[in-house]
Design an enzyme around this catalytic site. Structure first.
Site, PDB file in Angstrom:
ATOM      1  N   CYS A   1      19.091  49.517  17.284  1.00 37.11           N
ATOM      2  CA  CYS A   1      18.639  48.440  16.630  1.00 37.11           C
ATOM      3  C   CYS A   1      17.704  49.118  15.393  1.00 37.11           C
ATOM      4  CB  CYS A   1      17.705  47.569  17.475  1.00 37.11           C
ATOM      5  SG  CYS A   1      18.789  46.633  18.695  1.00 37.11           S
TER       6      CYS A   1
ATOM      7  N   HIS B   1      12.447  43.636  13.259  1.00 38.48           N
ATOM      8  CA  HIS B   1      13.635  43.506  14.020  1.00 38.48           C
ATOM      9  C   HIS B   1      13.964  42.143  14.742  1.00 38.48           C
ATOM     10  CE1 HIS B   1      17.378  44.273  16.251  1.00 38.48           C
ATOM     11  NE2 HIS B   1      16.594  44.442  17.466  1.00 38.48           N
TER      12      HIS B   1
ATOM     13  N   ASN C   1      20.257  38.472  17.955  1.00 39.54           N
ATOM     14  CA  ASN C   1      20.027  40.269  17.601  1.00 39.54           C
ATOM     15  C   ASN C   1      21.133  40.657  17.002  1.00 39.54           C
ATOM     16  OD1 ASN C   1      19.516  42.846  17.735  1.00 39.54           O
ATOM     17  ND2 ASN C   1      18.643  42.778  20.108  1.00 39.54           N
TER      18      ASN C   1
END
Ligand code: ACO
Length: 310
Positions: free
Chosen positions: A101, A237, A267
């Protein structure tokens, strides 16, 4: 974003979960999922063309392509090479970066070093994922979280900053808390998708993410001799609304000053920060001169931040 949307209510039909549980624990209401045959490169090609148009340049001016992704089209050539071919810019350096990520922040950090050293003038930096192909749709602990998408920026040499600083870190001791257990060298399994699926110890990841993101905020501010009150926008994020809120609280920032897309995007790993940046800018909320703090945390563990004067 891919066109197809899967809502929490849709997910209730095939796994033991509820819209209420997902929203309460994560803030996610829906996510976009790549269509059959739609790849990471298809999405980042569209995002890159929009970034190039927004920058007002011709693709041939780009001298480097860096793509953050954990879900490349192929093992090789890199998706950055596939993208470079589609953009019609042969000869430019092109490579993928895999930091889960945090991949986009890593890619941005590398691009920044190349530009500051004078070795590159215009770098296309992307983050793109088809994470839904790497997860088990029957595993409710991960299937409700991950999604697909792509985002890109063009970073250009200039006399005024720009990117004030980037900070990247990793700690491989936590590799077993979030990741996959198959791969080229380790081998695949005789199961659906070769046994490729994300596994995660959610609670442990959650605690580490909150603690680590708090530390990277401190590091970024200290390195720039800056007070938290000077940050105009937090662009985090988008893993979980509760993790984002904890970082905002640390910065004493009201949630109105935080760009949130997790509710609609889920996500999207490497794509989440550039997608949130894009939304903040295109919606007109982020204005020229604003101070932006970008941050991410992901499998590895990896984490990083970027302080940017827009
Ligand atoms: N629907 C309903 N119930 C569920 C679901 C679901 N989808 N998933 C788990 N549960 C149940 C569990 O089985 C458990 O039941 P039990 O109490 O009977 O055992 C209960 O809900 C609580 O589960 P927890 O895992 O403890 O729930 P938690 O509050 O920790 O939320 C979550 C889980 C959302 C995954 C959270 O831990 C989280 O967001 N973690 C961080 C994820 C993250 O940030 N990843 C980072 C980067 S991702 C990357 O790098 C690719």
């Amino acid at each position: 974003m891919p066109e197809k949307i899967v809502t929490n209510k849709d997910m209730e039909k095939f796994i033991d979960t509820t819209d209420e549980w997902i929203q309460e624990r994560t803030g996610i209401k829906q996510r976009h999922v790549a269509a059959e045959g739609e790849t990471t490169c298809d999405m980042i090609e569209r995002a890159s063309l929009r970034a190039i148009a927004a920058a007002g340049i011709d693709a041939t001016e780009i001298d480097m392509v860096i793509l953050g992704t954990t879900t490349p089209d192929l093992i090789f050539p890199s998706t950055a090479c596939l993208l470079q071919e589609r953009l019609g810019i042969p000869g430019t350096a092109a490579f993928d970066i895999n930091a889960a990520c945090s991949s986009f922040i890593y890619a941005l950090s590398i691009a920044d070093q190349y530009i500051k050293s004078g070795m590159a003038k215009k770098v296309l930096v992307g983050g793109a994922e088809t994470l839904t192909r790497a997860m088990d749709w029957n595993d409710r602990t991960t299937a409700v979280l991950f999604a697909d998408g792509a985002g890109a920026v063009v970073l250009e040499a200039a006399t005024e900053p720009g990117v004030l600083s980037t900070h990247i870190h990793a700690d491989g001791r936590y590799a077993d808390l979030l990741g996959t257990d198959v791969g080229v060298s380790v081998g695949f399994k005789n199961e659906h998708n070769g046994g490729l699926k994300i596994s995660m110890k959610g609670r442990d990841v959650f605690k580490m993410a909150v603690r680590t993101l708090g530390k990277i905020v401190d590091e970024t501010l200290a390195d720039n001799n800056m007070d938290k009150s000077e940050i105009d926008w937090l662009i985090p994020h988008q893993a979980n609304l509760r993790i984002i809120s904890a970082t905002a609280k640390k910065l004493e920032m009201p949630m109105e000053k935080v760009i949130i897309t997790v509710d609609r995007h889920g996500n999207t790993s490497a794509a989440s920060v550039p997608l949130a940046l894009d939304e903040g800018i295109r919606s007109g909320r982020i204005k020229r001169g604003d101070m932006l703090l970008l941050e991410a945390f992901g499998g590895g563990f990896t984490w990083g931040s970027a302080l940017i004067r827009y």
